[in-house]
Design an enzyme around this catalytic site. Structure first.
Site, PDB file in Angstrom:
ATOM      1  N   SER A 114       0.840  -1.207   0.000  1.00  0.00           N
ATOM      2  CA  SER A 114       0.000   0.000   0.000  1.00  0.00           C
ATOM      3  C   SER A 114       0.866   1.245   0.000  1.00  0.00           C
ATOM      4  O   SER A 114       1.986   1.242   0.540  1.00  0.00           O
ATOM      5  CB  SER A 114      -0.848  -0.025   1.275  1.00  0.00           C
ATOM      6  OG  SER A 114      -1.468   1.217   1.497  1.00  0.00           O
ATOM      7  N   TYR A 131      -2.019  -1.067  11.015  1.00  0.00           N
ATOM      8  CA  TYR A 131      -2.308  -1.598   9.677  1.00  0.00           C
ATOM      9  C   TYR A 131      -1.148  -1.296   8.726  1.00  0.00           C
ATOM     10  O   TYR A 131      -0.640  -2.173   8.032  1.00  0.00           O
ATOM     11  CB  TYR A 131      -3.618  -1.006   9.114  1.00  0.00           C
ATOM     12  CG  TYR A 131      -3.745  -1.237   7.620  1.00  0.00           C
ATOM     13  CD1 TYR A 131      -4.048  -2.499   7.127  1.00  0.00           C
ATOM     14  CD2 TYR A 131      -3.494  -0.215   6.689  1.00  0.00           C
ATOM     15  CE1 TYR A 131      -4.106  -2.737   5.759  1.00  0.00           C
ATOM     16  CE2 TYR A 131      -3.549  -0.442   5.336  1.00  0.00           C
ATOM     17  CZ  TYR A 131      -3.861  -1.700   4.875  1.00  0.00           C
ATOM     18  OH  TYR A 131      -3.906  -1.935   3.525  1.00  0.00           O
ATOM     19  N   LYS A 183       1.924  -3.746   6.494  1.00  0.00           N
ATOM     20  CA  LYS A 183       2.372  -3.698   5.086  1.00  0.00           C
ATOM     21  C   LYS A 183       3.900  -3.538   5.031  1.00  0.00           C
ATOM     22  O   LYS A 183       4.565  -4.162   4.216  1.00  0.00           O
ATOM     23  CB  LYS A 183       1.675  -2.551   4.343  1.00  0.00           C
ATOM     24  CG  LYS A 183       0.164  -2.755   4.194  1.00  0.00           C
ATOM     25  CD  LYS A 183      -0.162  -4.037   3.468  1.00  0.00           C
ATOM     26  CE  LYS A 183      -1.632  -4.368   3.470  1.00  0.00           C
ATOM     27  NZ  LYS A 183      -1.931  -5.733   3.006  1.00  0.00           N
TER      28      LYS A 183
END
Ligand code: NAD
Ligand code: WQD
Length: 339
Positions: A126, A151, A155
């Site tokens: 992302s 979150y 990644k």
């Protein structure tokens, strides 16, 4: 006809990517426990492609069940790993859940990739890995900043795990794809974005507001240092994103990468402000959106958009859709949601 395992195949980006893969001649099996998706997504993908797509409704955190899928399908040549939890806010309130699901699931998949010497592994990363970037547009070598959320950290960890594992998996080509802001829906109207959680991303918030599911919506901040005071993002149509996955997979399977780890930005390379996105929606839907100018949202970066030249040069990827195509297809999906 290479067989590909798609994790998170019932999810938003996974379902659209399966359509593209099958249309380009790949055989696909999916793993998705429907934590954030409807089983109807797989049924509708099957309708679009005219063949039955098999989904294993198992949890990737169950190492034994994951191993069984690879034993049942020893001919799997590539894995596209979408399955993860993706809500920034939920990850702040329950980081352990996010780390367990996103890292635990990825470890189990990578273990099988190593064991079965799978040729290609594509990871959903992302643009969140860049944080508040100092330079725009961001290239793949723009330095990562500390993640803004657990979150985002999953990644960064995911990409770093790949870097550590790649040297002991010389038969596998690993690719991390850094998506910018995916939006829009398949032109058939049979699949689209339909998270189980309440939507927080701009495009579904706009379409749900216009459809009366929300009384009004707020533009988060009007005093940023941008051309109209609102934040700037790079919105990428989900079918252009799907096409990029197929191209990345072909690149990895054919061994065209110089190293066995590669990273690509996937955005269209154009910044669109929140107000410009709203104008594009109003124009394509011929409606007036009920919105107000509100305070800034905590954690928002001011502006981010991609330099996509690496994906264009190496993958031959040329996204063809812009913000109006995104709004047109997202609105058609919202007006006639199938799940
Ligand atoms: P999504 O929630 O629609 O799809 C993810 C799917 O994975 C869901 O169907 C969910 O049920 C499944 N899943 C999650 N954990 C699982 C587990 N432990 N076992 C089995 N299945 C599991 O999300 P999406 O928008 O399609 O995103 C796909 C990937 O792309 C994710 O990794 C996400 O972090 C990443 N990503 C998404 C965006 C975005 O804005 N949509 C942007 C950048 C990156
Ligand atoms: C876009 C713009 C908001 C809702 C998120 C994740 C990121 C990545 C993509 C997964 C921002 C504004 C939004 C609203 C608004 N996901 N907005 N009113 O924050 O760029 O990125 O999805 O990896 O990690 O953080 O996307 O769609 O939430 O916001 O004004 O009701 O729309 O402030 O400027 P974001 P978004």
């Amino acid at each position: 006809m290479a067989k590909i395992l798609v994790t998170g195949g019932a999810g938003y980006i996974g379902s659209h990517t399966i359509v593209d893969l099958v249309e380009k001649g790949f055989q696909v099996v999916s793993i998705d426990n429907h934590h954030n998706s409807s089983p109807k997504a797989i049924d509708n993908v099957s309708k679009i492609v005219g063949q039955n797509i098999q989904n294993y409704a198992i949890d990737l955190c169950d190492a034994h069940q994951v191993a069984q899928v690879f034993e049942t399908h020893p001919e799997i040549e590539g894995v596209i790993h979408f399955a993860a939890l993706k809500s920034v806010g939920d990850s702040v309130s329950d980081p352990i859940f996010y780390f367990r699901n996103n890292m635990g699931g990825m470890i189990n998949i990578l273990e099988q990739v190593q064991k079965h010497q799978v040729k290609a592994f594509i990871f959903s990363s992302s643009c969140t890995v860049y944080g508040n970037a100092d330079e725009l547009p961001v290239t793949e070598s723009t330095p990562m900043k500390p993640a803004e959320s657990p979150y985002g950290r999953t990644k960064q960890f995911g990409e770093q795990m790949i870097q550590d594992i790649a040297p002991v998996c010389p038969d596998t080509n690993f690719i991390s794809l850094r998506y910018f802001n995916p939006a829009g829906a398949h032109p058939s109207g049979l699949i689209g974005e339909s998270a189980m959680n309440k939507a927080t991303n701009l495009v579904p918030v706009i379409t749900e507001t216009a459809n009366g599911k929300r009384a009004s919506m707020s533009v988060f901040g009007e005093d940023y240092d941008t051309r109209d005071g609102t934040c700037i993002r790079d919105y990428i149509h989900v079918m252009d994103l799907a096409d990029a996955h197929t191209k990345a997979l072909q690149f990895a399977l054919e061994g065209r990468a110089k190293n066995n780890t590669e990273v690509f930005n996937l955005g269209i390379g154009e910044g669109v402000s929140v107000l410009e996105a709203i104008q594009a929606f109003e124009k394509t839907s011929n409606t007036t959106l009920n919105y107000t100018m509100g305070p800034r949202r905590e954690g928002d970066v001011v502006a981010i958009y991609a330099d996509k030249s690496k994906a264009t040069t190496l993958l031959g990827w040329n996204p063809s859709k812009g913000i109006e195509d995104i709004m047109r297809t997202a609105w058609a999906w919202e007006l006639d949601r199938k799940y």
